[in-house]
Design an enzyme around this catalytic site. Sequence first.
Site, PDB file in Angstrom:
ATOM      1  N   ASN A 191       2.105  -2.206   5.398  1.00 60.32           N
ATOM      2  CA  ASN A 191       1.378  -1.021   5.758  1.00 60.32           C
ATOM      3  C   ASN A 191      -0.218  -1.075   5.189  1.00 60.32           C
ATOM      4  O   ASN A 191      -0.986  -0.157   5.664  1.00 60.32           O
ATOM      5  CB  ASN A 191       2.144   0.058   4.885  1.00 60.32           C
ATOM      6  N   ALA A 249     -10.136  -4.414  16.108  1.00 54.12           N
ATOM      7  CA  ALA A 249     -10.030  -5.799  16.179  1.00 54.12           C
ATOM      8  C   ALA A 249      -8.790  -6.234  15.063  1.00 54.12           C
ATOM      9  O   ALA A 249      -8.048  -6.858  15.489  1.00 54.12           O
ATOM     10  CB  ALA A 249     -11.100  -6.453  15.906  1.00 54.12           C
ATOM     11  N   GLY A 300       0.803  -1.182  -0.041  1.00 55.78           N
ATOM     12  CA  GLY A 300      -0.057  -0.165   0.023  1.00 55.78           C
ATOM     13  C   GLY A 300       0.976   1.392  -0.117  1.00 55.78           C
ATOM     14  O   GLY A 300       0.508   2.134   0.651  1.00 55.78           O
ATOM     15  N   ALA A 301       1.761   1.473  -0.965  1.00 55.41           N
ATOM     16  CA  ALA A 301       2.846   2.389  -0.716  1.00 55.41           C
ATOM     17  C   ALA A 301       2.616   3.454  -1.909  1.00 55.41           C
ATOM     18  O   ALA A 301       3.516   4.204  -1.907  1.00 55.41           O
ATOM     19  CB  ALA A 301       4.300   1.731  -0.915  1.00 55.41           C
ATOM     20  N   SER A 302       1.277   3.524  -2.499  1.00 56.06           N
ATOM     21  CA  SER A 302       1.311   4.767  -3.303  1.00 56.06           C
ATOM     22  C   SER A 302       1.024   5.910  -3.002  1.00 56.06           C
ATOM     23  O   SER A 302       1.013   6.787  -3.509  1.00 56.06           O
ATOM     24  CB  SER A 302       0.093   4.058  -4.470  1.00 56.06           C
ATOM     25  N   ARG A 303       0.827   6.190  -1.592  1.00 53.89           N
ATOM     26  CA  ARG A 303       0.451   7.485  -0.920  1.00 53.89           C
ATOM     27  C   ARG A 303       0.530   7.126   0.682  1.00 53.89           C
ATOM     28  O   ARG A 303       0.918   6.046   1.173  1.00 53.89           O
ATOM     29  CB  ARG A 303      -1.118   7.763  -1.209  1.00 53.89           C
ATOM     30  N   TYR A 357     -12.270  -2.539  12.667  1.00 48.52           N
ATOM     31  CA  TYR A 357     -10.902  -1.849  12.385  1.00 48.52           C
ATOM     32  C   TYR A 357      -9.927  -2.163  13.520  1.00 48.52           C
ATOM     33  O   TYR A 357      -8.790  -2.486  13.432  1.00 48.52           O
ATOM     34  CB  TYR A 357     -10.968  -0.392  12.003  1.00 48.52           C
ATOM     35  N   SER A 386      -2.179   0.354  14.830  1.00 48.56           N
ATOM     36  CA  SER A 386      -2.725   1.640  15.082  1.00 48.56           C
ATOM     37  C   SER A 386      -3.012   1.812  16.644  1.00 48.56           C
ATOM     38  O   SER A 386      -3.158   0.630  17.458  1.00 48.56           O
ATOM     39  CB  SER A 386      -4.140   1.807  14.433  1.00 48.56           C
TER      40      SER A 386
HETATM   41  P1  NAD Z   1      -4.141   5.556   3.065  1.00 47.09           P
HETATM   42  O1  NAD Z   1      -5.552   5.183   3.065  1.00 47.09           O
HETATM   43  O2  NAD Z   1      -3.536   6.626   2.305  1.00 47.09           O
HETATM   44  O3  NAD Z   1      -3.103   4.318   2.703  1.00 47.09           O
HETATM   45  C1  NAD Z   1      -3.571   2.904   2.941  1.00 47.09           C
HETATM   46  C2  NAD Z   1      -3.009   2.097   1.610  1.00 47.09           C
HETATM   47  O4  NAD Z   1      -3.330   0.973   1.589  1.00 47.09           O
HETATM   48  C3  NAD Z   1      -3.786   2.694   0.293  1.00 47.09           C
HETATM   49  O5  NAD Z   1      -2.454   2.913  -0.582  1.00 47.09           O
HETATM   50  C4  NAD Z   1      -4.441   1.743  -0.145  1.00 47.09           C
HETATM   51  O6  NAD Z   1      -4.519   1.633  -1.422  1.00 47.09           O
HETATM   52  C5  NAD Z   1      -3.560   0.546   0.360  1.00 47.09           C
HETATM   53  N1  NAD Z   1      -4.349  -0.457   0.241  1.00 47.09           N
HETATM   54  C6  NAD Z   1      -5.801  -0.709   0.921  1.00 47.09           C
HETATM   55  N2  NAD Z   1      -6.143  -1.959   0.802  1.00 47.09           N
HETATM   56  C7  NAD Z   1      -5.171  -2.831  -0.084  1.00 47.09           C
HETATM   57  C8  NAD Z   1      -5.215  -3.840  -0.344  1.00 47.09           C
HETATM   58  N3  NAD Z   1      -5.954  -5.000  -0.284  1.00 47.09           N
HETATM   59  N4  NAD Z   1      -4.206  -4.167  -1.222  1.00 47.09           N
HETATM   60  C9  NAD Z   1      -2.986  -3.520  -1.285  1.00 47.09           C
HETATM   61  N5  NAD Z   1      -2.922  -2.343  -0.786  1.00 47.09           N
HETATM   62  C10 NAD Z   1      -4.096  -1.627  -0.059  1.00 47.09           C
HETATM   63  O7  NAD Z   1      -3.944   5.837   4.748  1.00 47.09           O
HETATM   64  P2  NAD Z   1      -2.642   5.678   5.611  1.00 47.09           P
HETATM   65  O8  NAD Z   1      -2.886   6.520   6.499  1.00 47.09           O
HETATM   66  O9  NAD Z   1      -1.282   5.940   4.922  1.00 47.09           O
HETATM   67  O10 NAD Z   1      -2.877   4.214   6.186  1.00 47.09           O
HETATM   68  C11 NAD Z   1      -1.435   3.476   6.097  1.00 47.09           C
HETATM   69  C12 NAD Z   1      -1.582   2.214   7.157  1.00 47.09           C
HETATM   70  O11 NAD Z   1      -1.500   3.084   8.452  1.00 47.09           O
HETATM   71  C13 NAD Z   1      -2.905   1.718   7.210  1.00 47.09           C
HETATM   72  O12 NAD Z   1      -2.502   0.352   7.550  1.00 47.09           O
HETATM   73  C14 NAD Z   1      -3.664   2.416   8.379  1.00 47.09           C
HETATM   74  O13 NAD Z   1      -4.744   1.650   8.948  1.00 47.09           O
HETATM   75  C15 NAD Z   1      -2.584   2.786   9.207  1.00 47.09           C
HETATM   76  N6  NAD Z   1      -2.996   3.781  10.266  1.00 47.09           N
HETATM   77  C16 NAD Z   1      -3.341   5.054   9.795  1.00 47.09           C
HETATM   78  C17 NAD Z   1      -3.432   6.195  10.727  1.00 47.09           C
HETATM   79  C18 NAD Z   1      -3.881   7.640  10.323  1.00 47.09           C
HETATM   80  O14 NAD Z   1      -4.224   8.164  10.997  1.00 47.09           O
HETATM   81  N7  NAD Z   1      -3.640   7.802   9.054  1.00 47.09           N
HETATM   82  C19 NAD Z   1      -3.566   5.754  11.949  1.00 47.09           C
HETATM   83  C20 NAD Z   1      -3.276   4.541  12.618  1.00 47.09           C
HETATM   84  C21 NAD Z   1      -2.841   3.754  11.564  1.00 47.09           C
END
Ligand code: NAD
Length: 257
Positions: A94, A161, A16-19, A159, A146
């Site tokens: 991620n 869980a 999930g590294a595109s953003r 989520y 998280s």
């Molecule tokens: P985000 O939504 O920008 O990134 C999530 C990434 O996961 C996206 O690139 C998405 O395309 C990818 N993804 C989702 N389902 C996928 C799949 N089935 N296969 C491959 N890729 C998939 O949000 P973020 O905040 O960058 O989240 C990254 C991680 O951090 C996540 O696991 C999220 O739960 C965790 N997180 C984020 C926060 C926050 O506040 N942003 C807090 C706690 C945990």
Amino acid sequence: MTRSNNGKEGVALVTGASRGIGAASALRLAAQGYSVAVNFARSKSDADAVVKQIIANGGTAVAIQADISVEGAGEELVRETDRRLGPPLVVVNNAGVQRSRAMIKQSLEEFDQMLSTNIRGTWSVTRAALPYMYDASWGRVVFISSVLGATGGPGDSGYGASKAALLAMSKSLAFEVSRRNITSNAVLPGTILTDIVSDVDPDVLEANIASIASRRGGEPEEVAAVVGFLCSDDASYVSGAEIVVHGGGWVNLPPTK
Ligand code: NAD
């Protein structure tokens, strides 16, 4: 014997590294000398932009499509990483999905979406990469959990869980692999300003941020810095750890709908 990660021989796979946090982690690991597999599920153009940035900075990266929630896709992602860059000895789990909704309103479909990506997909990718790490007698596994996995939160029964499961997965794996120079650790971000929180009601987000000791949301790079540390030789004796990155405040994001 500790393997150096300063050369180009090390390969890191970030799901999930595109953003967001994933993109920031990919950039960070590339800056530390890793060749990086930038996994994406759908947004090829975003993943290509991350790869382009890494290459412009003098690094090596490729974008690899895989929806890790699909059975077999995680394993194929690891094999493709090996074919294109070499054995992935670093895995940053991620990719994640958050569907915040009160349990009474949550559908089984949404619940399954979170479990199949956050738990099963993560487990599949990690399991597929372990043989490479065993062969090399070196490896790094990072689980992006998280704070909601530790505290739970309103609207986050599913989520929370799924993220709690990653804490148990990480610690269990640490018991199994640490004697092989492979570490397994969990990072627990708080409120990080990425797309995942973009559909939170702005008033709710503002109130949430006001309750954080730092009085601000975190930046993806502030999580990536911890990921980078865990994937460095400096963290060789850190395994089974849980590191919060929450600006000094546990958070509860109320349900968005
Ligand atoms: P985000 O939504 O920008 O990134 C999530 C990434 O996961 C996206 O690139 C998405 O395309 C990818 N993804 C989702 N389902 C996928 C799949 N089935 N296969 C491959 N890729 C998939 O949000 P973020 O905040 O960058 O989240 C990254 C991680 O951090 C996540 O696991 C999220 O739960 C965790 N997180 C984020 C926060 C926050 O506040 N942003 C807090 C706690 C945990």
